[in-house]
Design an enzyme around this catalytic site. Structure first.
Site, PDB file in Angstrom:
ATOM      1  N   TYR A  99       0.791  -1.235   0.000  1.00  0.00           N
ATOM      2  CA  TYR A  99       0.000   0.000   0.000  1.00  0.00           C
ATOM      3  C   TYR A  99       0.823   1.286   0.000  1.00  0.00           C
ATOM      4  CZ  TYR A  99      -3.642  -3.340   1.156  1.00  0.00           C
ATOM      5  OH  TYR A  99      -4.504  -4.394   1.119  1.00  0.00           O
ATOM      6  N   HIS A 127      -7.736  -0.223  -6.964  1.00  0.00           N
ATOM      7  CA  HIS A 127      -7.026  -0.846  -5.836  1.00  0.00           C
ATOM      8  C   HIS A 127      -5.587  -0.379  -5.863  1.00  0.00           C
ATOM      9  CE1 HIS A 127     -10.468  -3.317  -5.147  1.00  0.00           C
ATOM     10  NE2 HIS A 127     -10.492  -3.583  -6.439  1.00  0.00           N
TER      11      HIS A 127
HETATM   12  C1  DQA Z   1      -7.400  -2.899  -1.620  1.00  0.00           C
HETATM   13  C2  DQA Z   1      -7.210  -4.398  -1.853  1.00  0.00           C
HETATM   14  C3  DQA Z   1      -8.158  -5.208  -0.995  1.00  0.00           C
HETATM   15  O1  DQA Z   1      -7.962  -6.608  -1.233  1.00  0.00           O
HETATM   16  C4  DQA Z   1      -7.888  -4.933   0.460  1.00  0.00           C
HETATM   17  O2  DQA Z   1      -8.795  -5.664   1.271  1.00  0.00           O
HETATM   18  C5  DQA Z   1      -7.889  -3.490   0.799  1.00  0.00           C
HETATM   19  C6  DQA Z   1      -7.322  -2.544  -0.149  1.00  0.00           C
HETATM   20  C7  DQA Z   1      -6.332  -2.064  -2.358  1.00  0.00           C
HETATM   21  O3  DQA Z   1      -6.491  -0.860  -2.450  1.00  0.00           O
HETATM   22  O4  DQA Z   1      -5.337  -2.634  -2.819  1.00  0.00           O
HETATM   23  O5  DQA Z   1      -8.288  -3.089   1.890  1.00  0.00           O
HETATM   24  O6  DQA Z   1      -8.673  -2.525  -2.132  1.00  0.00           O
END
Ligand code: DQA
Length: 146
Positions: free
Chosen positions: A24, A101
């Protein structure tokens, strides 16, 4: 001319900055939203933000969007993978939407590969970090120009 975009972040996205930086990055949600605001300004788009950890609140926000915005950029977090309630509410909006994502969900656990909203969205962006939001805004801008 349509130019209003609602950027919606779901469950646990308020914890950015504390979550695994390998997936992230290190930006907080506030910093991410600032970057998105800058991207939107460059594109001549007007953005509003919502983050919540409550699925019902996310759903009710979608219910209220008709007439208030022209498009949606949504990262529902883990809800992406199983929430038919959010899927149904997104469909109800009838608005053009882009799924984003930060992490590369297709290269992680198998359960993250499934999304219950992808087929309702004009585009799905994953694994590009904050830049994915630029792709999403650009796609909506192109849609608004149609
Ligand atoms: C997410 C990916 C999802 O699998 C995860 O549960 C998240 C963030 C992303 O931004 O990569 O909370 O949506």
């Amino acid at each position: 001319m349509r130019n209003r975009v609602e950027v919606m972040h779901g469950v646990n996205l308020d914890q950015l900055g504390r979550r695994d930086p390998a997936h992230y990055g290190s930006l907080t949600l506030e910093e991410l939203e600032l970057q998105i605001s800058g991207m939107a300004r460059e594109l001549g788009l007007e953005v509003r933000f919502l983050q919540t950890n409550h699925e019902g609140k996310f759903v009710e926000h979608l219910h209220r969007l008709s007439g208030l915005t022209d498009g949606i950029v949504l990262n529902p977090g883990a809800w992406t993978h199983y929430s038919y309630a959010i899927r149904d509410a997104l469909e109800l909006t009838g608005l053009p939407a882009i799924e984003v994502h930060l992490s590369d969900v297709d290269a992680r656990e198998a359960w993250r590969r499934n999304s219950v909203i992808t087929d309702l969205c004009l585009k799905r962006v994953s694994g590009k970090g904050p830049d994915g939001y630029r792709d999403a805004l650009e796609r909506l801008k192109a849609e608004f120009a149609e």
